[in-house]
Design a protein around this motif. Sequence first.
Motif, short mmCIF file in Angstrom:
data_model
loop_
_atom_site.label_atom_id
_atom_site.label_comp_id
_atom_site.label_asym_id
_atom_site.label_seq_id
_atom_site.Cartn_x
_atom_site.Cartn_y
_atom_site.Cartn_z
N GLN A 191 0.84 -1.20 0.00
CA GLN A 191 0.00 0.00 0.00
C GLN A 191 0.87 1.25 0.00
O GLN A 191 0.59 2.22 -0.70
CB GLN A 191 -0.93 0.00 1.22
CG GLN A 191 -1.93 1.13 1.23
CD GLN A 191 -2.92 1.02 0.09
OE1 GLN A 191 -3.45 -0.05 -0.18
NE2 GLN A 191 -3.17 2.11 -0.60
N ASN A 194 0.90 4.21 -2.86
CA ASN A 194 0.58 5.59 -2.49
C ASN A 194 1.69 6.58 -2.88
O ASN A 194 1.50 7.79 -2.72
CB ASN A 194 0.30 5.70 -1.00
CG ASN A 194 -1.02 5.09 -0.63
OD1 ASN A 194 -1.90 4.93 -1.46
ND2 ASN A 194 -1.17 4.73 0.63
N PRO A 247 3.20 5.97 -8.33
CA PRO A 247 3.25 4.67 -7.64
C PRO A 247 4.48 3.86 -8.09
O PRO A 247 4.93 3.98 -9.22
CB PRO A 247 1.96 3.98 -8.09
CG PRO A 247 1.06 5.10 -8.50
CD PRO A 247 1.96 6.17 -9.06
#
Length: 159
Positions: free
Chosen positions: A26, A30, A34
């Motif tokens: 994740q 983020n 990316p």
Amino acid sequence: MDTGTKDPAPSRYESQKRRDWNTFGQFLRNQRPPVELHRCTGGHVLDFLRYLDQFGKTKVHLQGCPFYGQPEPPAPCACPLRQAWGSLDALIGRLRAAYEEHGGPPETNPFASGEIRVYLREVKEFQAKARGVSFKKKKKRSEARKMDDQSTSSTTPFP
């Protein structure tokens, strides 16, 4: 074809490793832009470790703090909370294993890079000084046993 048996629940370690892996994934998603896992470097891992510091629970005194170097300060201070060195070390171990389990080649494992080892060593040394705790290497068990055997053999009344 259901046999009625369930797969055993994953161990605590395996569950934590999966959570850590998902959290790191994740974090990479983020980033702007990316970052794809196969393009991940030790620098991305360092950014992740620094990001995690904000969620730490270990008081790490800064050098200007009057409690710097005291293991049990007598009063509260404004020094930041950080991730403890041991937590970071364990996290890197789990992520290193997860990377290879997900098909990453060991020779390009960003969690095993030299810059990560240096960072962890520096965090360990800084936290030890800041908290007044010394991290001395423990003697290996076999060495300690030899020393015990030598000391007791001279005082043993048996031939």
